[in-house]
Every structure is written in structure tokens, then in C-alpha cells.
Design an enzyme around this catalytic site. Structure first.
Site, PDB file in Angstrom:
ATOM      1  N   HIS A  85       3.747  -2.417   3.254  1.00 57.58           N
ATOM      2  CA  HIS A  85       3.623  -1.153   2.584  1.00 57.58           C
ATOM      3  C   HIS A  85       4.951  -0.787   1.645  1.00 57.58           C
ATOM      4  O   HIS A  85       6.116  -1.164   2.351  1.00 57.58           O
ATOM      5  CB  HIS A  85       3.506   0.124   3.705  1.00 57.58           C
ATOM      6  CG  HIS A  85       2.216  -0.041   4.530  1.00 57.58           C
ATOM      7  ND1 HIS A  85       2.025  -1.075   5.273  1.00 57.58           N
ATOM      8  CD2 HIS A  85       1.093   0.675   4.278  1.00 57.58           C
ATOM      9  CE1 HIS A  85       0.709  -0.838   5.854  1.00 57.58           C
ATOM     10  NE2 HIS A  85       0.294  -0.104   5.148  1.00 57.58           N
ATOM     11  N   ASP A 100       0.850  -1.011  -0.022  1.00 60.13           N
ATOM     12  CA  ASP A 100      -0.092  -0.204   0.041  1.00 60.13           C
ATOM     13  C   ASP A 100       0.774   1.222   0.041  1.00 60.13           C
ATOM     14  O   ASP A 100       1.943   1.132   0.464  1.00 60.13           O
ATOM     15  CB  ASP A 100      -0.773   0.124   1.267  1.00 60.13           C
ATOM     16  CG  ASP A 100      -2.096  -1.002   1.218  1.00 60.13           C
ATOM     17  OD1 ASP A 100      -2.319  -1.893   0.089  1.00 60.13           O
ATOM     18  OD2 ASP A 100      -3.070  -0.915   2.013  1.00 60.13           O
TER      19      ASP A 100
END
Length: 233
Positions: free
Chosen positions: A195, A49
């Protein structure tokens, strides 16, 4: 036909018949967030992400390439506009691209219309940069209010959550802690949250190689979100 295109077509047909947007949403099927799938096959999906990031996305892509691991990147439209060539690299490397909204804002504070506009703005950035229409959306922070759900349904995306979260964004978590957190909780059909943009991605990069090697030694296979859904019972 993708669910995004199908939903948009059906919605347009209903609206063309004079049906209000609120009633149209009630008539069309609603989709529950997907956290994982039920399967006996040892498959997991790695997702990333908040990118693309100029520093850490290339490092993550190098690890994935070295190990021949496909992944799904839920990108922010604002980051795509800053680093379009990075998104093109992700796409050309064969990874899947998902929509993470344009700005990483607190969705609890947005109206349904504002969430919808944020999704569509990111959609335009992705489409303009890669020529593809993403099929999956992951809300920032995993927020799933009534307004968020309505906005996602109106925009035609499937919502992809996660089932394993090693909290790799935390500055307090080292690479070994991140890897151990995943290995201690993973099972067949899981969607793992990482992430490539944020604060602590140096540790994420360091954890990836250990994690990939260890899970492979246990017989796990890595797939994109789309491939994972195809494995569902």
C-alpha cells in the site's frame, strides 16, 4: 485492442440488438480473478493500493526509481482527484496504473449498480488525469461478491487479486516483519500486495529496499502486472 475496449464494444453491440444487460453478461465471456501466474521464470509483480498519497507515494517512487523496478499502482479515484500531479508522476515514471474504485468503501454493502458507478467514476478520474484507460481493477478489501463480479464484468476490467500479502497496512508490523513475510512466502509468478496509501506506509517504504535487494540476489525480476501476465505458460 485491450480487454476493456473489446468488452465495451461487444457489450454495446449486444445492447444495440435489444438484448438485456443481464443476458448480455451471460453471452459474453466471464473472467476469473487473477491471483498469480504459473511460470518457471523468477518474476514477481509489486503492486501498491490506496494511493496516490502526498507523503508516501513519492518515497516509494524514489525507491523504485533508484532500483529500476517497475510496479503497478491500483489507485483510488478520490485520491487521484486530490493529487492529480502525483498520478501523473507515477505514469510518467513508467509504472502501470490500475483502478481501485473511487472510494475505499465496503463493497459488501453496495449494489451491483453502485459498484459499477464507483468503478466508472474512478475510471473517469484516471482518464482525465493521464489520458489512459486502465485495464485492471482490484476491489477494495479484495471483496468478490456476485454483485461485484457482475459490475466488474459489465465495466470490462480484468480483476487482479494477489498471492502474497504482508499486511503492511497494520500498525503492528515493522519493516523487518513486512520484508520477512514476503521473503518467506514468495515464489515465481506471485503478485505482491503493498500500500502507498493508508496508515503504516513508513514501514512499507523502509521494507522495500531490503526486499528488492534480497529478491534480486535470489534471481528474481520485477515486472508490472501486464508484463507478468505475458510470462504465463
Amino acid at each position: 485492442m485491450s480487454r476493456v475496449v473489446l468488452y465495451a464494444f461487444l457489450l454495446a453491440c449486444l445492447l444495440g440488438c435489444g438484448i438485456t444487460p443481464a443476458l448480455a453478461r451471460e453471452l459474453l465471456p466471464s473472467y476469473e480473478p487473477i491471483h498469480r501466474i504459473d511460470t518457471n521464470k523468477k518474476v514477481v509483480a509489486l503492486t501498491f493500493d490506496d494511493g496516490p498519497d502526498a507523503t508516501y507515494t513519492p518515497k516509494i517512487l524514489e525507491v523504485l526509481h533508484k532500483n529500476r523496478v517497475p510496479a503497478t499502482f491500483f489507485v483510488l479515484g478520490s485520491q487521484v482527484d486530490k493529487h492529480p500531479k502525483m498520478l501523473q508522476w507515477i505514469y510518467k515514471a513508467g509504472h502501470e496504473i490500475g483502478n481501485h474504485g473511487y472510494h475505499h468503501v465496503d463493497l459488501n454493502k453496495l449494489t451491483e449498480h453502485e459498484v459499477y458507478e464507483d468503478i466508472k467514476r474512478a475510471e473517469r478520474s484516471i482518464l482525465r488525469t493521464t489520458g489512459i484507460l486502465a485495464q485492471y481493477y482490484r476491489p477494495a478489501g479484495g471483496v468478490l461478491t456476485h454483485d461485484v463480479m457482475n459490475a466488474v464484468q459489465a465495466s470490462g476490467y480484468d480483476i487482479i487479486h494477489w498471492s502474497v500479502d504482508p499486511r503492511d497496512w497494520s500498525l503492528a508490523r515493522t519493516a523487518s516483519v513486512i520484508a520477512k513475510s514476503v521473503k518467506s512466502n514468495v515464489s515465481s509468478g506471485d503478485i505482491i500486495l503493498f500500500h502507498d496509501g493508508g496508515l503504516n506506509q513508513k514501514q512499507t517504504v523502509a521494507a522495500l529496499q531490503e526486499l528488492i535487494s534480497d529478491l534480486r540476489s535470489q534471481g528474481y525480476r520485477f515486472v508490472t502486472v501486464s508484463q507478468l501476465l505475458d510470462e504465463a505458460k
